[in-house]
Scaffold this motif. Structure first.
Motif, PDB file in Angstrom:
ATOM      1  N   ALA A 469      -3.456  -1.744   0.734  1.00  0.00           N
ATOM      2  CA  ALA A 469      -2.645  -1.763   1.957  1.00  0.00           C
ATOM      3  C   ALA A 469      -1.970  -3.110   2.156  1.00  0.00           C
ATOM      4  O   ALA A 469      -0.875  -3.197   2.714  1.00  0.00           O
ATOM      5  CB  ALA A 469      -3.524  -1.435   3.160  1.00  0.00           C
ATOM      6  N   ASN A 470      -2.636  -4.181   1.673  1.00  0.00           N
ATOM      7  CA  ASN A 470      -2.126  -5.555   1.824  1.00  0.00           C
ATOM      8  C   ASN A 470      -1.151  -5.962   0.728  1.00  0.00           C
ATOM      9  O   ASN A 470      -0.782  -7.137   0.636  1.00  0.00           O
ATOM     10  CB  ASN A 470      -3.294  -6.550   1.805  1.00  0.00           C
ATOM     11  N   HIS A 471      -0.778  -5.043  -0.135  1.00  0.00           N
ATOM     12  CA  HIS A 471       0.096  -5.369  -1.277  1.00  0.00           C
ATOM     13  C   HIS A 471      -0.559  -6.415  -2.176  1.00  0.00           C
ATOM     14  O   HIS A 471       0.090  -7.305  -2.700  1.00  0.00           O
ATOM     15  CB  HIS A 471       1.469  -5.861  -0.814  1.00  0.00           C
ATOM     16  N   GLY A 472      -1.863  -6.290  -2.355  1.00  0.00           N
ATOM     17  CA  GLY A 472      -2.574  -7.157  -3.297  1.00  0.00           C
ATOM     18  C   GLY A 472      -3.278  -8.352  -2.699  1.00  0.00           C
ATOM     19  O   GLY A 472      -3.991  -9.063  -3.397  1.00  0.00           O
ATOM     20  N   ALA A 473      -3.103  -8.594  -1.396  1.00  0.00           N
ATOM     21  CA  ALA A 473      -3.800  -9.716  -0.747  1.00  0.00           C
ATOM     22  C   ALA A 473      -5.271  -9.355  -0.585  1.00  0.00           C
ATOM     23  O   ALA A 473      -5.613  -8.299  -0.055  1.00  0.00           O
ATOM     24  CB  ALA A 473      -3.177 -10.031   0.601  1.00  0.00           C
ATOM     25  N   HIS A 474      -6.137 -10.258  -1.043  1.00  0.00           N
ATOM     26  CA  HIS A 474      -7.578  -9.992  -1.063  1.00  0.00           C
ATOM     27  C   HIS A 474      -8.222 -10.442   0.238  1.00  0.00           C
ATOM     28  O   HIS A 474      -7.956 -11.531   0.744  1.00  0.00           O
ATOM     29  CB  HIS A 474      -8.222 -10.732  -2.240  1.00  0.00           C
ATOM     30  N   ALA A 514       3.600   7.108  -2.063  1.00  0.00           N
ATOM     31  CA  ALA A 514       2.902   8.199  -2.759  1.00  0.00           C
ATOM     32  C   ALA A 514       1.648   8.605  -1.982  1.00  0.00           C
ATOM     33  O   ALA A 514       1.343   9.804  -1.846  1.00  0.00           O
ATOM     34  CB  ALA A 514       2.544   7.771  -4.178  1.00  0.00           C
ATOM     35  N   MET A 515       0.918   7.616  -1.444  1.00  0.00           N
ATOM     36  CA  MET A 515      -0.291   7.903  -0.670  1.00  0.00           C
ATOM     37  C   MET A 515       0.057   8.563   0.669  1.00  0.00           C
ATOM     38  O   MET A 515      -0.719   9.373   1.183  1.00  0.00           O
ATOM     39  CB  MET A 515      -1.094   6.619  -0.458  1.00  0.00           C
ATOM     40  N   VAL A 516       1.219   8.234   1.218  1.00  0.00           N
ATOM     41  CA  VAL A 516       1.680   8.916   2.429  1.00  0.00           C
ATOM     42  C   VAL A 516       1.946  10.390   2.121  1.00  0.00           C
ATOM     43  O   VAL A 516       1.571  11.289   2.893  1.00  0.00           O
ATOM     44  CB  VAL A 516       2.950   8.242   2.989  1.00  0.00           C
ATOM     45  N   ASP A 517       2.554  10.657   0.967  1.00  0.00           N
ATOM     46  CA  ASP A 517       2.844  12.042   0.586  1.00  0.00           C
ATOM     47  C   ASP A 517       1.575  12.826   0.259  1.00  0.00           C
ATOM     48  O   ASP A 517       1.581  14.066   0.332  1.00  0.00           O
ATOM     49  CB  ASP A 517       3.810  12.067  -0.606  1.00  0.00           C
ATOM     50  N   TYR A 532       1.282   9.323  14.067  1.00  0.00           N
ATOM     51  CA  TYR A 532       1.347   8.100  13.269  1.00  0.00           C
ATOM     52  C   TYR A 532       1.227   8.505  11.808  1.00  0.00           C
ATOM     53  O   TYR A 532       0.892   9.650  11.493  1.00  0.00           O
ATOM     54  CB  TYR A 532       0.244   7.109  13.659  1.00  0.00           C
ATOM     55  N   GLN A 533       1.500   7.572  10.912  1.00  0.00           N
ATOM     56  CA  GLN A 533       1.532   7.897   9.490  1.00  0.00           C
ATOM     57  C   GLN A 533       0.300   7.349   8.772  1.00  0.00           C
ATOM     58  O   GLN A 533      -0.016   6.165   8.863  1.00  0.00           O
ATOM     59  CB  GLN A 533       2.797   7.331   8.850  1.00  0.00           C
ATOM     60  N   ILE A 534      -0.391   8.238   8.056  1.00  0.00           N
ATOM     61  CA  ILE A 534      -1.573   7.867   7.272  1.00  0.00           C
ATOM     62  C   ILE A 534      -1.190   7.843   5.800  1.00  0.00           C
ATOM     63  O   ILE A 534      -0.494   8.737   5.312  1.00  0.00           O
ATOM     64  CB  ILE A 534      -2.721   8.870   7.483  1.00  0.00           C
ATOM     65  N   ALA A 535      -1.649   6.812   5.094  1.00  0.00           N
ATOM     66  CA  ALA A 535      -1.561   6.777   3.630  1.00  0.00           C
ATOM     67  C   ALA A 535      -2.978   6.959   3.106  1.00  0.00           C
ATOM     68  O   ALA A 535      -3.900   6.262   3.553  1.00  0.00           O
ATOM     69  CB  ALA A 535      -0.983   5.451   3.157  1.00  0.00           C
ATOM     70  N   GLY A 536      -3.186   7.900   2.208  1.00  0.00           N
ATOM     71  CA  GLY A 536      -4.556   8.160   1.778  1.00  0.00           C
ATOM     72  C   GLY A 536      -4.658   8.752   0.399  1.00  0.00           C
ATOM     73  O   GLY A 536      -3.654   9.033  -0.265  1.00  0.00           O
ATOM     74  N   LYS A 537      -5.901   8.923  -0.041  1.00  0.00           N
ATOM     75  CA  LYS A 537      -6.165   9.563  -1.334  1.00  0.00           C
ATOM     76  C   LYS A 537      -7.521  10.246  -1.259  1.00  0.00           C
ATOM     77  O   LYS A 537      -8.517   9.643  -0.849  1.00  0.00           O
ATOM     78  CB  LYS A 537      -6.175   8.520  -2.464  1.00  0.00           C
ATOM     79  N   THR A 538      -7.531  11.517  -1.636  1.00  0.00           N
ATOM     80  CA  THR A 538      -8.778  12.282  -1.682  1.00  0.00           C
ATOM     81  C   THR A 538      -9.449  12.107  -3.038  1.00  0.00           C
ATOM     82  O   THR A 538      -8.812  11.673  -4.009  1.00  0.00           O
ATOM     83  CB  THR A 538      -8.502  13.775  -1.441  1.00  0.00           C
ATOM     84  N   GLY A 539     -10.711  12.463  -3.091  1.00  0.00           N
ATOM     85  CA  GLY A 539     -11.440  12.377  -4.353  1.00  0.00           C
ATOM     86  C   GLY A 539     -12.619  13.325  -4.350  1.00  0.00           C
ATOM     87  O   GLY A 539     -13.217  13.597  -3.300  1.00  0.00           O
ATOM     88  N   ALA A 571      -3.918   3.145   7.978  1.00  0.00           N
ATOM     89  CA  ALA A 571      -2.904   3.525   8.976  1.00  0.00           C
ATOM     90  C   ALA A 571      -2.684   2.359   9.946  1.00  0.00           C
ATOM     91  O   ALA A 571      -3.580   1.527  10.136  1.00  0.00           O
ATOM     92  CB  ALA A 571      -3.373   4.773   9.736  1.00  0.00           C
ATOM     93  N   PRO A 572      -1.482   2.317  10.557  1.00  0.00           N
ATOM     94  CA  PRO A 572      -0.289   3.080  10.154  1.00  0.00           C
ATOM     95  C   PRO A 572       0.193   2.597   8.791  1.00  0.00           C
ATOM     96  O   PRO A 572       0.019   1.426   8.439  1.00  0.00           O
ATOM     97  CB  PRO A 572       0.705   2.781  11.258  1.00  0.00           C
ATOM     98  N   ALA A 573       0.790   3.470   8.050  1.00  0.00           N
ATOM     99  CA  ALA A 573       1.117   3.177   6.657  1.00  0.00           C
ATOM    100  C   ALA A 573       2.007   1.950   6.500  1.00  0.00           C
ATOM    101  O   ALA A 573       1.827   1.148   5.579  1.00  0.00           O
ATOM    102  CB  ALA A 573       1.785   4.400   6.016  1.00  0.00           C
ATOM    103  N   GLU A 574       3.000   1.775   7.413  1.00  0.00           N
ATOM    104  CA  GLU A 574       3.960   0.684   7.269  1.00  0.00           C
ATOM    105  C   GLU A 574       3.364  -0.675   7.628  1.00  0.00           C
ATOM    106  O   GLU A 574       3.746  -1.701   7.068  1.00  0.00           O
ATOM    107  CB  GLU A 574       5.188   0.940   8.159  1.00  0.00           C
TER     108      GLU A 574
END
Length: 676
Positions: A469-474, A514-517, A532-539, A571-574
């Motif tokens: 979510a942070n674009h790579g910030a740890h 892609a995670m939003v879709d 609101y917009q969620i970005a996610g991934k199931t497993g 969330a929110p994705a943006e």
């Protein structure tokens, strides 16, 4: 015949007499001078030393145990309280026969063998003047019986001591933890002066990891006592210093919602702020009542917890290691971008399986007929296994290991809680070192979809999701938000580095899309919301292996053989404010886990500020004021919550306090997702 005696020599006799007198006088004078010299030695040169020794026979220093610091959530809701209990103590200096005293006390104050064993362990290392606890939390019956025969037990007294109470019972048990009696192992490593007069020490959770801050510094009282140990007068007092009060990043309402979603299920939910690393909720289900452990849990109660098949004492969020399934595909896809193995236009044709060159074994996709033409974006949305089989074959396990470790897999996150598991991300070196055999290419294929030797904790998944979510910030997960008290303890609430990525910021944005879709049209569409917009991934993590050529038959499996359901998202994705990881043991598929996550998202995004969930017992004039904190004196940026002025917490109930009703957003629909 008359006997003749010689005449006396008077002068000689006088000389002899004088010599004897001089000798006796000299001897007496010598010993007198020796006595005076010894007296001077004791009274002049060693006056302070022997004066102190004499005073110790009548003046004693009694330790004053410090009050333990309180623990609050981020809004000032009390999570760990102190309350007084009556305690039987014994002074080693005033009891001649300790064993006999203990034997006679057994029927009077109901001393158990466990109480006696603890006492004997502690008194071996206690100072002679220290009062050692015999039994905590005496009942009224114990006190009444002892009062009648107190004169028979010089050196034994009943005192008031502070102990711990957790007003919300099971709700925060795994993260806040609990205190318990100091055991033999702990006695060998603690500073005995610092713990003089103290019986309790943090065992798990925040209580253990921040023991140094919470414990405080003991004080001392100087008293004059007679030969029987009775106090004659108080000579002086140095007050103890109370331990720091801790404000955690946890939110009571969010924790309540997450726990409610997991009620009756085995699993865990971890929610964190991706901007700071603050843990907002950490739930492991089932849980337990921490109040049982404070004054010593009974054998039957402990056996019931220990032998429970659902393992309520096990912190699944922190210690549970699970195959992460497809939740790691976004991170893995970014690895393909980083090593330039694929780009967003790279497309494969998915027939529903993949096999290694020269090998007939088929690694099947979850969709038997395949997905046709699939690029990286689509592979995330529909969770195409075949795409990642091919990607992992091209990358190789060592490059995958190098990349995925940057997200925290295979090592501890560094969270400020004890007993964290590291999970496992395998490599060729690892297999040779631990199993003495070479890594097989087929094992890489299993790892690519979060199976095989790859395991991760829910906390690791939450952190990896936050990094995405942070674009790579740890960020490093942590539960301490602020510490108030005598001891200084800074808290770092910011990213602490960035992963090495050869791509651009646009690649992170495309992965987010892609995670939003996934939520809008893909495997997680059951929880989409217009609010609101969620970005996610199931497993989905397979529990029982299926033989080659066999089909997965859910009906033939027991409830504990069903697949685990997992979900990660933010969330929110943006502009992410919250990142969540969910594991539902034997939940069948990731869509089920996503259903658990949706109300947690809803509370944080929609309900928290307008109608926060708060306990009825939360009172500004009660909880905070007892800690010496003025109403409104909360961590920066927080405001006091509305309270119920008629509620009062009651210790030792073991019950979770009732929350005020709150109108939640509309629950997620139960639409069955594609898979995962």
């Amino acid at each position: 015949m008359k006997q003749q005696f010689p005449l006396k020599n008077v002068q000689q006799e006088k000389r002899i007499f004088r010599g004897r007198v001089y000798f006796a006088t000299g001897l007496v004078t010598f010993f007198l001078l020796l006595l005076v010299a010894r007296y001077a030695y004791l009274q002049i040169f060693h006056f302070e030393e022997f004066s102190d020794a004499a005073d110790k026979n009548r003046i004693r220093l009694q330790p004053i145990a410090p009050a333990r610091g309180y623990i609050y959530d981020r809004n000032g809701i009390l999570l760990a309280d102190n309350y007084p209990v009556f305690t039987a103590t014994l002074s080693r200096a005033d009891v001649v026969d300790i064993d006999d005293t203990l034997k006679r006390l057994v029927p009077i104050i109901s001393l158990s063998q466990e109480d006696i064993d603890r006492f004997q362990s502690r008194i071996k290392t206690a100072k002679k003047t220290e009062r050692v606890t015999l039994k905590l939390n005496l009942t009224e019956t114990d006190i009444a019986r002892f009062s009648e025969v107190k004169f028979q037990f010089p050196g034994v007294d009943i005192e008031t001591q502070m102990t711990r109470y957790y007003p919300h019972g099971e709700l925060f048990a795994h993260v806040v933890g609990y205190v318990g009696r100091i055991n033999d192992k702990e006695l060998k490593i603690i500073d005995k002066d610092a713990y003089a007069g103290t019986n309790l020490i943090g065992k798990i959770g925040v209580e253990k990891s921040y023991e140094d801050l919470l414990h405080g510094t003991p004080g001392y009282e100087s008293i004059e006592a007679d030969a029987h140990g009775n106090v004659l007068r108080h000579l002086g007092r140095k007050e103890s210093t109370r331990g720091n009060d801790l404000y955690l990043s946890l939110d009571y309402g969010l924790q309540s919602v997450a726990a409610e979603q997991l009620a009756g299920r085995r699993g865990a939910v971890v929610a964190m702020d991706p901007r700071t690393g603050e843990i907002l909720a950490l739930v492991s289900s089932p849980s337990f009542n921490p109040n049982l452990f404070v004054t010593g849990i009974g054998h039957d109660d402990y056996s019931a917890l220990r032998d429970n098949l659902d393992q309520p004492l096990y912190n699944r969020a922190l210690q549970g290691t699970y195959p992460p399934g497809s939740t790691i595909k976004p991170m893995e896809g970014l690895g393909g971008i980083h090593f330039k193995t694929v780009d967003w236009g790279t497309t494969i044709s998915d027939p529903g399986y993949f096999h290694l060159p020269g090998d007939s074994h088929k690694f099947r996709d979850w969709k038997k007929t395949g997905h046709g033409a699939v690029n990286l974006h689509k592979s995330i949305v529909i969770s195409c296994d075949t795409y990642f089989y091919i990607l992992s074959y091209q990358l190789g396990i060592d490059r995958m290991n190098e990349w995925m470790r940057q997200f925290g897999f295979g090592e501890k996150t560094g969270v400020d809680l004890p007993s964290e598991s590291s999970g496992l991300y395998p490599s060729q070196e690892w297999k040779m070192r631990t199993r003495k055999s070479k890594w097989l290419k087929g094992e890489t294929i299993s790892v690519s979809i979060g199976q095989g030797a790859f395991t991760a904790t829910p906390l690791q998944l939450a952190m990896a999701t936050a990094i995405t979510a942070n674009h790579g910030a740890h960020v490093t997960p942590h539960v301490l938000r602020e510490s108030k008290g005598a001891k200084s303890h800074p808290v770092h609430n910011a990213p602490n580095g960035k992963i090495n990525f050869s791509g651009t910021d646009e690649d992170w944005i495309k992965m987010r899309d892609a995670m939003v879709d996934v939520i809008q049209t893909g495997t997680g569409r059951g929880i989409r919301t217009p609010m609101y917009q969620i970005a996610g991934k199931t497993g989905t993590a397979q529990v029982k292996s299926i033989a080659q050529g066999k089909r997965y038959n859910e009906a033939s499996l027991t409830s504990r053989q069903l697949d685990h359901g997992l979900f990660v998202g933010f969330a929110p994705a943006e502009n992410p404010e919250i990142a969540i990881a969910v594991i539902w043991e034997n939940g069948k598929h990731g869509g089920s886990a996503a259903q658990i996550a949706r109300p947690v998202f809803d509370y944080w995004m929609l309900t928290r500020k307008k109608k926060p969930i708060i306990p009825l017992s939360h009172q500004m004039s009660g909880g905070l004021m007892t800690a010496g904190i003025k109403p409104g004196e909360l961590p920066s940026g927080e405001t006091p919550l509305t309270t119920n002025p008629n509620a009062t917490p009651k210790p030792n109930t073991g019950q979770t306090t009732t929350a005020q009703p709150v109108t939640q957003a509309q629950p997620a629909t139960t639409t069955t997702e594609i898979s995962e």
